[in-house]
Each structure stands twice: as C-alpha cells, then as structure tokens.
Design a protein around this motif. Sequence first.
Motif, PDB file in Angstrom:
ATOM      1  N   GLN A   9       0.834  -1.194   0.000  1.00 14.99           N
ATOM      2  CA  GLN A   9       0.000   0.000   0.000  1.00 14.99           C
ATOM      3  C   GLN A   9       0.874   1.251   0.000  1.00 14.99           C
ATOM      4  N   GLY A  12       2.403   1.745  -3.426  1.00 18.25           N
ATOM      5  CA  GLY A  12       1.408   2.294  -4.342  1.00 18.25           C
ATOM      6  C   GLY A  12       1.161   3.764  -4.098  1.00 18.25           C
ATOM      7  N   THR A  15       4.264   5.771  -5.262  1.00 15.29           N
ATOM      8  CA  THR A  15       4.319   5.768  -6.731  1.00 15.29           C
ATOM      9  C   THR A  15       3.238   6.661  -7.324  1.00 15.29           C
ATOM     10  N   SER A  16       2.035   6.565  -6.797  1.00 14.88           N
ATOM     11  CA  SER A  16       0.926   7.365  -7.302  1.00 14.88           C
ATOM     12  C   SER A  16       1.185   8.853  -7.131  1.00 14.88           C
ATOM     13  N   GLY A  25      -3.379   5.590  -4.423  1.00 17.23           N
ATOM     14  CA  GLY A  25      -2.236   4.785  -4.032  1.00 17.23           C
ATOM     15  C   GLY A  25      -2.592   3.391  -3.549  1.00 17.23           C
ATOM     16  N   LEU A  28      -3.333   1.179  -6.530  1.00 20.34           N
ATOM     17  CA  LEU A  28      -2.108   0.820  -7.228  1.00 20.34           C
ATOM     18  C   LEU A  28      -1.321  -0.215  -6.428  1.00 20.34           C
ATOM     19  N   GLY A  29      -1.275  -0.050  -5.108  1.00 19.36           N
ATOM     20  CA  GLY A  29      -0.598  -1.027  -4.259  1.00 19.36           C
ATOM     21  C   GLY A  29      -1.253  -2.391  -4.344  1.00 19.36           C
ATOM     22  N   LEU A  32      -0.252  -4.000  -7.587  1.00 19.22           N
ATOM     23  CA  LEU A  32       1.113  -4.509  -7.463  1.00 19.22           C
ATOM     24  C   LEU A  32       1.151  -5.789  -6.635  1.00 19.22           C
TER      25      LEU A  32
END
Length: 123
Positions: A9, A12, A15-16, A25, A28-29, A32
Amino acid sequence: MLAIILGFQLTGEVTSRALTLPLPGPVLGLILLVFACILRPALAEAIRPTATGLLSHLSLFFVPAGVGIVAHWDLLRTQGLGLAVAVIGSTVLAIAAGALAFTAVARLTRSEEPQALKDQGRE
C-alpha cells in the motif's frame, strides 16, 4: 505479514503521488500485490492468513464512514436529496456504461452469444 500488505500500500501511495497518477495509491498497491502474488505464489500463501483475518473484520472499516455521517448530519439533511440523486444516477450510468462496453467488446471480438441468450431470443 501485515507489514507486507502495508508495504505494498505504501509503495502504491508513493508511486501514485510521485508520478501524479489519477489512481489512488492503495489501488495501485493492490494491483502490485496481485501481480506479485501471481509471480510468486508462495507470497500469496504467506499473506493468506492475514488477509483472511482482515476480511473477516471488514465491517470495522465502515465505522469511520458511520462517524462521518453522524458528524455531517446537518449537511446531509439539507443536501441529502441531491446526494441521493447523484449516487443513484451515477450508479445507473456506470451500469449502463459497463453494459455498453461489454456489448461493444463482444461485437469487436465477434464472440458467440451464450446459449441461454440464443434460447431466449427464439421464444
């Protein structure tokens, strides 16, 4: 094992924000994490007990939403009808968009209709 889930998490989220992506995020986590579990099935087995425990207590994650409703009760009383119309309308539009996208993809791929749909059309 909770640290692994929270690590994905955090990855993500970082990165976001770093790439200014329009994707939250945690989402996205999670993406991944899914890819990592596909690439390493042992990871999926390792986090399974923790994930199952979190899911069994999922209702606790809705407590903050309930507190928010109580805290903003006056706003909901005055704007509740508009919010309800917006939520219901957006839900109907999302379902319609999903159905149209499914139909478009089915036509583009020239897929066969399921037998049940063919039978319904003949009656």
